[in-house]
Enzyme design. Structure first.
Site, PDB file in Angstrom:
ATOM      1  CG  ASN A 221       4.235   1.236   9.353  1.00  0.00           C
ATOM      2  OD1 ASN A 221       3.563   0.736   8.451  1.00  0.00           O
ATOM      3  ND2 ASN A 221       3.940   2.401   9.892  1.00  0.00           N
TER       4      ASN A 221
ATOM      5  CG  ASN B  85      -0.385   0.706   2.418  1.00  0.00           C
ATOM      6  OD1 ASN B  85      -0.481   1.940   2.528  1.00  0.00           O
ATOM      7  ND2 ASN B  85       0.238  -0.036   3.326  1.00  0.00           N
TER       8      ASN B  85
ATOM      9  CE  LYS C 219       2.649   0.446  12.741  1.00  0.00           C
ATOM     10  NZ  LYS C 219       1.279   0.250  12.283  1.00  0.00           N
TER      11      LYS C 219
ATOM     12  CG  ASN D 234       3.071   4.546   1.735  1.00  0.00           C
ATOM     13  OD1 ASN D 234       3.894   4.163   0.901  1.00  0.00           O
ATOM     14  ND2 ASN D 234       2.350   3.722   2.466  1.00  0.00           N
ATOM     15  CB  THR D 235       4.099  10.666   4.785  1.00  0.00           C
ATOM     16  OG1 THR D 235       2.716  10.322   4.815  1.00  0.00           O
ATOM     17  CG2 THR D 235       4.248  12.161   5.025  1.00  0.00           C
TER      18      THR D 235
ATOM     19  CB  SER E 176       3.766   5.872   7.021  1.00  0.00           C
ATOM     20  OG  SER E 176       3.345   5.844   5.671  1.00  0.00           O
TER      21      SER E 176
ATOM     22  CG  PHE F  37      -0.525   9.413   6.761  1.00  0.00           C
ATOM     23  CD1 PHE F  37      -0.370   8.057   6.972  1.00  0.00           C
ATOM     24  CD2 PHE F  37       0.407  10.286   7.326  1.00  0.00           C
ATOM     25  CE1 PHE F  37       0.705   7.564   7.728  1.00  0.00           C
ATOM     26  CE2 PHE F  37       1.467   9.809   8.078  1.00  0.00           C
ATOM     27  CZ  PHE F  37       1.616   8.453   8.274  1.00  0.00           C
TER      28      PHE F  37
END
Ligand SMILES: Cc1cc2nc3c(=O)[nH]c(=O)nc-3n(C[C@H](O)[C@H](O)[C@H](O)COP(=O)(O)O)c2cc1C
Length: 351
Positions: free
Chosen positions: A261, A125, A232, A192-193, A190, A129
């Site tokens: 994660n 994925n 996390k 993805n940021t 994450s 966010f």
């Protein structure tokens, strides 16, 4: 006896394989929204209350001063909005981590951004966010009525907030979530940021932890309740980095750690045509990597900071393995998508 047999073969267990066959024909994100909406409807109609035997999955444990009905939790990212808590709670989760939620609502990355790697029972994925913003998240949590497990708020920074100002985003979320959260998880991991994982650097995370701890102390006094603060982390950390971060966490008084994660590593799925999609990989291919990071943190932290183990758990043995490697609680996400509610109940009953 009759009642027990009815519960063991709950309607959802029986129909999940059929539902899954249909859902897996749909685009993954559409399937996600449809199944969450079905869950909410089933809860509203009382169907979940009829079929889910709450008493069978209650085996309370106390961790970070919080009472968890059992050791199995839902990892962040499935209920980003916090609007499906009661339904998910009925399925057996003792804790539900909502989010990641940012101060302001944001749409996330362009679609497609969610991919199934079916032979590996894995997901990639790069959602980025997508979430309704912290105020709506808090309102949704206040609307939940029946869940009596622990609600964690996973908080992040908005994409357009530069890393130098990230602390103000985390502070805004901490303040807003504090009155309703069981615990607060600071997502630094994450993939993805853009730039978010830089906040996992020892210096950056020490600064952030200090700022957030100060605020936590103020809020604890104001509200007469101390809400634990967790970080996390990613599974893509080397040994020296884990050692440095452990020192930061111990010195800074972190209350709990969530490891881990999703991973950027594709070696376990290199044969799959979707392996080259950008984003974080989850499910069984991240299990070993995640365990190594969990174990390394556990050895440095030596029981002084509890760890929630997450990454690749898809059966009871693997959940037990997380506990053996140093976790006090276990979370799942990807295996719930592939196996459905029966897995949650099995883990909740037996862990
Ligand atoms: C579609 C998807 C979205 C996710 N979104 C988030 C998120 O918003 N915040 C977060 O901290 N973790 C997020 N995660 C990571 C999970 O919480 C979990 O750490 C990771 O998937 C490993 O666990 P699993 O192998 O059981 O899925 C997401 C995972 C998936 C599959």
């Amino acid at each position: 006896m009759e009642r027990r047999r009815f519960h063991d073969l709950s309607v959802f267990d029986a129909i999940y394989p059929i539902m899954k066959a249909g859902l897996f024909r749909l685009d993954p994100e559409k399937a996600h929204h449809l199944s969450m909406s079905c869950l909410r409807t089933a809860e509203k109609l009382g169907l979940l209350a009829l079929t889910c035997p709450v008493d069978e999955w209650v085996a309370p444990v106390e961790i970070m001063g919080l009472k968890f009905p059992n050791r199995i939790g839902l990892a962040a990212g499935l209920d980003k909005e916090g609007n499906t808590i009661d339904a998910l709670g009925r399925l057996g989760f003792g804790s539900i981590e909502i989010g990641t939620i940012t101060p302001r609502p944001q749409g996330g990355n362009p679609k497609p951004r969610l991919f199934r790697l079916v032979p590996h029972e894995a997901i990639i994925n790069r959602m980025g966010f997508n979430n309704p913003g912290i105020e709506e998240g808090v309102r949704n949590v206040l609307r939940s009525k029946t869940f009596d497990g622990v609600i964690g708020f996973n908080i992040g920074k908005n994409k357009d907030t530069p890393n130098e100002d990230a602390a103000s985003d985390y502070l805004a979320c901490l303040r807003a979530a504090y009155p309703v959260a069981g615990y607060i998880a600071v997502n630094l991991s994450s993939p993805n940021t853009p730039g978010l994982r830089d906040l996992q650097g020892a210096e950056a995370s020490a600064r952030l932890l200090e700022t957030l701890k100060k605020e936590q102390e103020k809020l604890a006094e104001e509200h007469g309740r101390r809400v634990p603060l967790l970080f996390k982390v990613a599974p893509d950390l080397d040994a020296a980095h884990i050692r440095d971060l452990s020192d930061v966490f111990l010195n800074g008084g972190l209350d709990g750690l969530i490891a881990t994660n999703t991973t950027l590593d594709r070696s376990a799925v290199a044969d799959h045509p979707k392996a080259t999609e950008a984003g974080g990989l989850s499910g069984p291919p991240v299990f070993e990597k995640s365990n190594e990071v969990l174990e390394a943190f556990a050895s440095h932290l030596a029981g002084r900071i509890p760890i929630i183990g997450v990454g690749g758990v898809s059966n009871l043995d693997q959940a037990r393995e997380k506990l053996r490697r140093g976790a006090s609680l276990v979370q799942i996400y990807t295996s719930f998508i592939y196996q459905g509610p029966s897995l949650v109940r099995d883990l909740a009953r037996c862990l």
